[in-house]
Write a protein that holds these residues in place. Structure first.
Motif, PDB file in Angstrom:
ATOM      1  N   LEU A 228      41.954  62.020  92.575  1.00 53.54           N
ATOM      2  CA  LEU A 228      43.180  61.207  92.843  1.00 53.54           C
ATOM      3  C   LEU A 228      43.384  60.830  94.085  1.00 53.54           C
ATOM      4  O   LEU A 228      43.339  61.604  95.102  1.00 53.54           O
ATOM      5  N   PRO A 229      43.448  59.366  94.398  1.00 58.97           N
ATOM      6  CA  PRO A 229      43.358  58.737  95.830  1.00 58.97           C
ATOM      7  C   PRO A 229      44.867  59.646  96.569  1.00 58.97           C
ATOM      8  O   PRO A 229      46.063  59.590  95.893  1.00 58.97           O
ATOM      9  N   THR A 230      44.676  59.815  97.707  1.00 61.79           N
ATOM     10  CA  THR A 230      45.850  60.482  98.466  1.00 61.79           C
ATOM     11  C   THR A 230      46.850  59.474  98.562  1.00 61.79           C
ATOM     12  O   THR A 230      48.067  59.598  98.924  1.00 61.79           O
ATOM     13  N   THR A 231      46.702  58.225  98.715  1.00 59.29           N
ATOM     14  CA  THR A 231      47.412  56.968  98.866  1.00 59.29           C
ATOM     15  C   THR A 231      48.298  57.076  98.001  1.00 59.29           C
ATOM     16  O   THR A 231      49.751  56.341  98.219  1.00 59.29           O
ATOM     17  N   PHE A 232      48.317  57.598  96.675  1.00 56.22           N
ATOM     18  CA  PHE A 232      49.245  57.593  95.729  1.00 56.22           C
ATOM     19  C   PHE A 232      50.521  58.119  96.131  1.00 56.22           C
ATOM     20  O   PHE A 232      51.671  58.171  95.480  1.00 56.22           O
ATOM     21  N   SER A 233      50.316  58.929  97.000  1.00 55.68           N
ATOM     22  CA  SER A 233      51.557  59.739  97.549  1.00 55.68           C
ATOM     23  C   SER A 233      52.813  58.925  98.101  1.00 55.68           C
ATOM     24  O   SER A 233      53.767  59.196  98.268  1.00 55.68           O
ATOM     25  N   ARG A 234      52.367  57.439  98.277  1.00 53.07           N
ATOM     26  CA  ARG A 234      53.299  56.519  98.741  1.00 53.07           C
ATOM     27  C   ARG A 234      54.108  55.803  97.610  1.00 53.07           C
ATOM     28  O   ARG A 234      54.806  55.094  97.941  1.00 53.07           O
ATOM     29  N   LEU A 235      53.621  56.230  96.366  1.00 51.03           N
ATOM     30  CA  LEU A 235      54.339  55.825  95.162  1.00 51.03           C
ATOM     31  C   LEU A 235      55.563  56.543  95.262  1.00 51.03           C
ATOM     32  O   LEU A 235      56.029  57.158  93.995  1.00 51.03           O
ATOM     33  N   TRP A 236      56.569  56.216  95.881  1.00 47.83           N
ATOM     34  CA  TRP A 236      57.816  56.934  95.787  1.00 47.83           C
ATOM     35  C   TRP A 236      58.733  56.843  94.792  1.00 47.83           C
ATOM     36  O   TRP A 236      59.519  57.756  94.502  1.00 47.83           O
ATOM     37  N   HIS A 237      58.643  55.549  94.058  1.00 47.98           N
ATOM     38  CA  HIS A 237      59.543  55.433  92.867  1.00 47.98           C
ATOM     39  C   HIS A 237      59.152  55.719  91.624  1.00 47.98           C
ATOM     40  O   HIS A 237      59.843  55.520  90.493  1.00 47.98           O
ATOM     41  N   LEU A 238      57.886  56.535  91.377  1.00 49.76           N
ATOM     42  CA  LEU A 238      57.211  56.764  90.159  1.00 49.76           C
ATOM     43  C   LEU A 238      58.373  57.516  89.418  1.00 49.76           C
ATOM     44  O   LEU A 238      58.863  58.531  89.863  1.00 49.76           O
ATOM     45  N   GLU A 239      58.198  57.270  88.164  1.00 54.85           N
ATOM     46  CA  GLU A 239      58.816  57.856  87.224  1.00 54.85           C
ATOM     47  C   GLU A 239      57.955  58.589  86.066  1.00 54.85           C
ATOM     48  O   GLU A 239      58.049  59.784  85.476  1.00 54.85           O
ATOM     49  N   SER A 240      56.693  57.792  85.968  1.00 53.58           N
ATOM     50  CA  SER A 240      55.774  58.176  84.838  1.00 53.58           C
ATOM     51  C   SER A 240      54.254  58.277  85.694  1.00 53.58           C
ATOM     52  O   SER A 240      53.949  56.932  86.031  1.00 53.58           O
ATOM     53  N   PHE A 241      53.454  59.153  85.700  1.00 50.05           N
ATOM     54  CA  PHE A 241      52.044  59.196  86.256  1.00 50.05           C
ATOM     55  C   PHE A 241      51.356  59.637  84.933  1.00 50.05           C
ATOM     56  O   PHE A 241      51.208  60.765  84.849  1.00 50.05           O
ATOM     57  N   VAL A 242      50.386  58.540  84.553  1.00 45.21           N
ATOM     58  CA  VAL A 242      49.767  59.125  83.476  1.00 45.21           C
ATOM     59  C   VAL A 242      48.307  58.853  83.561  1.00 45.21           C
ATOM     60  O   VAL A 242      47.838  57.522  83.817  1.00 45.21           O
ATOM     61  N   MET A 243      47.237  59.811  83.955  1.00 40.93           N
ATOM     62  CA  MET A 243      45.944  59.661  84.152  1.00 40.93           C
ATOM     63  C   MET A 243      45.039  60.584  83.256  1.00 40.93           C
ATOM     64  O   MET A 243      43.963  60.778  83.438  1.00 40.93           O
ATOM     65  N   GLY A 244      45.514  60.859  82.135  1.00 36.31           N
ATOM     66  CA  GLY A 244      44.748  61.727  81.047  1.00 36.31           C
ATOM     67  C   GLY A 244      43.562  61.128  80.396  1.00 36.31           C
ATOM     68  O   GLY A 244      43.429  59.828  80.425  1.00 36.31           O
TER      69      GLY A 244
END
Length: 765
Positions: A228-244
């Motif tokens: 998982l890219p560490t840059t995803f940590s900047r997605l502050w407004h995330l409500e749903s994160f689906v990578m399955g």
């Protein structure tokens, strides 16, 4: 001067009205031309020259009569969009074709749609790549091309990065391949990104971390790899994160837990290859309601921090390598609906699922609990009986013992119960006060005793009944046909049932699998089984109850002998229709009517005492894949119609009294294992090494066998006569040898005869 100005304005108005009129007419003509290219356009019957365009079904216009919305969802339209896009639709602001059957490509003539802000072509049969002209739709805010058959790269060429106003992009459930374009990271206004259900590969581009407005991101069901890219940590407004359901690996970056705080409600990385321990820092996502970590390589114990997340509704940690015990506080998860800890290495006793905390029961809303495939010991806790909304309980494949609490049978909403493969003993209760709405009951591979459970009689909605691998005895009740009319799977194998097979089983008009193997059943194969002939076997069947409302299926599992091997079928069983009556003491002939079951897929009558011949109509079983008549007393030739079984992939006729030439041709040519015909002294031909002499057919070979039998009978008669003479002689001479008085009398008689002969000879000479 004033008159000239007025005339000029009037002229401009006339020209504008005339232009608008021509534009509206051209618009109508274009839509009608598109309609003429469509199939099944019954829903567009209002589209006609006789009515204004703005009154047509699905068409909405603005104040100037220009079509701004076109919504034709679920109209069953089939065709292409070429004629539609060739129209002058530059003023259109919303276009929707949701839920249709459109077939064709997205044409490249899209330059007239520059003002388009909303484009929805979801759930059609569109094919081909995304055309590069989509980059001209600079005002587009919503683009949904999901659930089509689009292919190629996303996009080709990479131009979606120019859609700077795009807030929602849905390309899921298509056939896109290649990497995720890094240019998607330029869509700074994007809030919803769904490209799941494609064939995308390579790693996730770090540029997606620039989409700081993202609320939902779904990249699941692809072939993505790497971490998982560490840059995803900047997605502050995330409500749903689906990578399955990808090939992702590594660990969850620690910064995710720092930057994603109260907004995140769903975190799904199921069915990947993530390693290490489950991070206890997940507890920082205070509003998390759905946590999917199943199907990875997580190890160690379940963090006790998880049981303090009071907003959790779904906790799925199944199919990992977790060990240790379940935290005893897990029952404090007040809003938990689904708990799945199956297929791990957890042990110890199952904790109380609803501890009484000040008079309020926790886990009150639990609907599905699966703890199967672990090493839990002890008895089944009575606290399960205090979960009134429980629909599915799976405790299979553990080391549980003792008896089933009677209160469990009275849970009002219980639809699925699987206690198979444990060490549970005792008898199933005859009756209870309140009956649950069971759809699927699995009690196989335990130590249950007693007669057929009469409690089953009360479950009229029962679809699956699996009592195999126990010590049930007695007869199969005749009431099963009338009391359980919805049964599709009846599995009673490996018990001690006796008596005949009740013909009332044929009243189960939905029956899909009948497995009565390895019992002590006697009598004949019921001729009434032929009543299944006129019934269409289900083409697609789901065993159990649909729990889609809680995001799970509870189809269960069945152990079935299929094509000579023991298989475990999980979840839904489609077209698995068959009958297994093997390893009993059935006698008589195979009913010819039974072989009229054209939709049956497997039939196993092996290891019985069946006699007679194989019915000639065996070729009627067109869908037959596995056929086993071995270890019986069947005689006569193999019917030539067996070569009509084009789907046959497993056959066993060994250890019988069959004779004649083995039929050849079609699918039988692929079944070249001699063992499937072995121990039949009269068979010849391929694949056996016994040649049929004189080009004999099965009939002439049969005559030869009969002549050989007659010769054997003559030889047997000859040896019998010789043996009689020898025995009689021994009886006579043995008596003389052992009895002195008889011996003296015999020799005295011989001497007397000899003297008389000597006297006669003396007088002659």
């Amino acid at each position: 001067m004033l008159i000239l100005v007025s005339l000029s304005l009037l002229l401009h108005l006339c020209v504008a009205e005339e232009a608008a009129s021509h534009a509206e007419e051209a618009q109508a003509q274009a839509l009608l031309r598109w309609k003429s290219t469509l199939l099944n356009s019954f829903s567009l019957s209002s589209w006609s020259h006789t009515t204004p365009t703005c009154s047509w079904f699905g068409v909405t216009c603005d104040a100037h009569g220009r079509a701004t919305q076109l919504k034709l969802s679920s109209c069953n339209l089939s065709g292409t969009l070429d004629a539609l896009y060739s129209a002058a639709l530059g003023s259109l602001t919303e276009l929707g074709f949701y839920g249709n059957n459109l077939v064709g490509t997205i044409p490249v003539s899209i330059s007239l749609l520059l003002n388009l802000t909303y484009l929805d072509l979801m759930s059609n049969n569109l094919v081909g790549p995304i055309p590069y002209q989509f980059s001209k739709l600079k005002h587009l805010m919503y683009l949904d091309l999901s659930s089509n058959r689009l292919s190629g790269l996303i996009p080709r060429p990479l131009s979606l990065g120019m859609l700077h106003s795009l807030a929602q992009l849905e390309l899921n459930n298509n056939s896109f391949f290649g990497p995720i374009p890094a240019s998607l990271g330029q869509l700074r206004m994007l809030e919803y990104l769904d490209i799941s259900g494609n064939h995308l590969g390579s790693t996730i581009p770090s540029e997606l971390g620039n989409l700081t407005r993202l609320i939902n991101i779904d990249l699941s069901w692809n072939k993505l790899c790497g971490g998982l890219p560490t840059t995803f940590s900047r997605l502050w407004h995330l409500e749903s994160f689906v990578m399955g359901n990808n090939n992702l690996d590594g660990t969850v970056p620690p910064d995710f837990f720092t930057n994603w705080t109260n907004s995140l409600t769903r975190f799904d990385i199921a069915n990947n290859s993530f390693i290490g321990s489950i991070p206890p820092e997940i507890v920082r996502w205070e509003n998390l309601s759905r946590l999917y970590l199943s199907g990875n390589i997580f190890t160690d114990m379940i963090p006790t921090e998880l049981v303090s997340m009071q907003h959790l509704e779904i906790l799925d940690l199944s199919n990992n390598h977790l060990n240790g015990v379940i935290p005893s506080e897990i029952g404090n998860l007040s809003w938990l609906v689904i708990l799945d800890l199956s297929s791990n290495q957890l042990e110890g006793k199952i904790p109380t699922m609803n501890p009484d905390t000040g008079g309020n029961y926790s886990m009150f809303f639990a609907s599905l609990i699966s703890l199967s495939g672990n090493k839990f010991t002890g008895i089944i806790d009575w606290s399960f009986c205090q979960l009134p909304y429980l629909q599915s309980l799976d405790l299979s494949d553990n080391l549980l013992s003792g008896v089933i609490p009677n209160c469990l049978w009275s849970l009002p909403n219980l639809a699925y119960l699987d206690l198979s493969s444990n060490a549970i003993d005792g008898e199933v209760p005859l009756s209870v006060h309140n009956i649950s709405a069971l759809y699927s009951l699995h009690l196989s591979n335990n130590r249950f005793t007693g007669c057929f459970p009469s409690i089953v009689r009360n479950y009229r909605n029962l679809i699956t009944l699996d009592l195999g691998g126990n010590k049930f005895s007695g007869v199969i009740p005749t009431w099963i046909g009338a009391s359980n009319p919805s049964l599709r799977v009846l599995r009673l194998r490996s018990n001690m049932f006796q008596g005949s097979i009740p013909h009332e089983v044929t009243q189960l008009i939905h029956l899909q699998i009948l497995d009565l193997a390895e019992n002590n059943l006697t009598g004949c194969v019921p001729v009434r089984f032929a009543s299944f002939t006129h019934r269409k076997w289900p083409e697609r069947t789901s065993l159990g109850m649909d729990l889609s409302s809680v995001y799970y299926s509870i189809d269960g599992q069945l152990d079935i002998i299929w094509k000579g091997q023991d298989y475990t079928f999980h979840r839904a069983i489609w077209l698995m229709t068959g009958i297994d009556l093997s390893s009993n003491s059935l006698s008589g002939e195979i009913p010819a009517e039974l072989l009229n079951l054209q939709e049956i897929r497997f039939l196993n009558l092996s290891r019985n005492n069946l006699s007679g011949g194989i019915p000639n109509n065996i070729g009627n079983m067109k869908d037959m894949e596995s056929l086993d008549f071995s270890w019986n007393k069947l005689s006569g030739p193999i019917p030539s119609s067996i070569s009509d079984l084009m789907c046959l992939s497993s056959l066993n006729l060994s250890n019988n009294l069959l004779s004649g030439e083995i039929p050849d041709g079609n699918q039988l040519q692929t079944l070249n294992d001699p063992s499937i015909y072995s121990q039949n002294q009269g068979l010849c031909g391929r694949p056996l090494s016994i040649a049929c002499t004189n080009g004999s057919s099965g009939t002439t070979t049969l005559y030869g066998v009969k002549e050989h039998q007659q010769e054997l009978d003559a030889v047997w008669l000859y040896y019998s006569v010789v043996a009689g003479i020898v025995f009689g002689s021994w009886l006579w001479f043995g008596t003389l040898f052992f009895w002195k008085h008889w011996r003296f009398t015999f020799f005295h008689s011989i001497d007397a005869v000899q003297q008389k002969v000597a006297q006669k000879l003396k007088h002659i000479y």
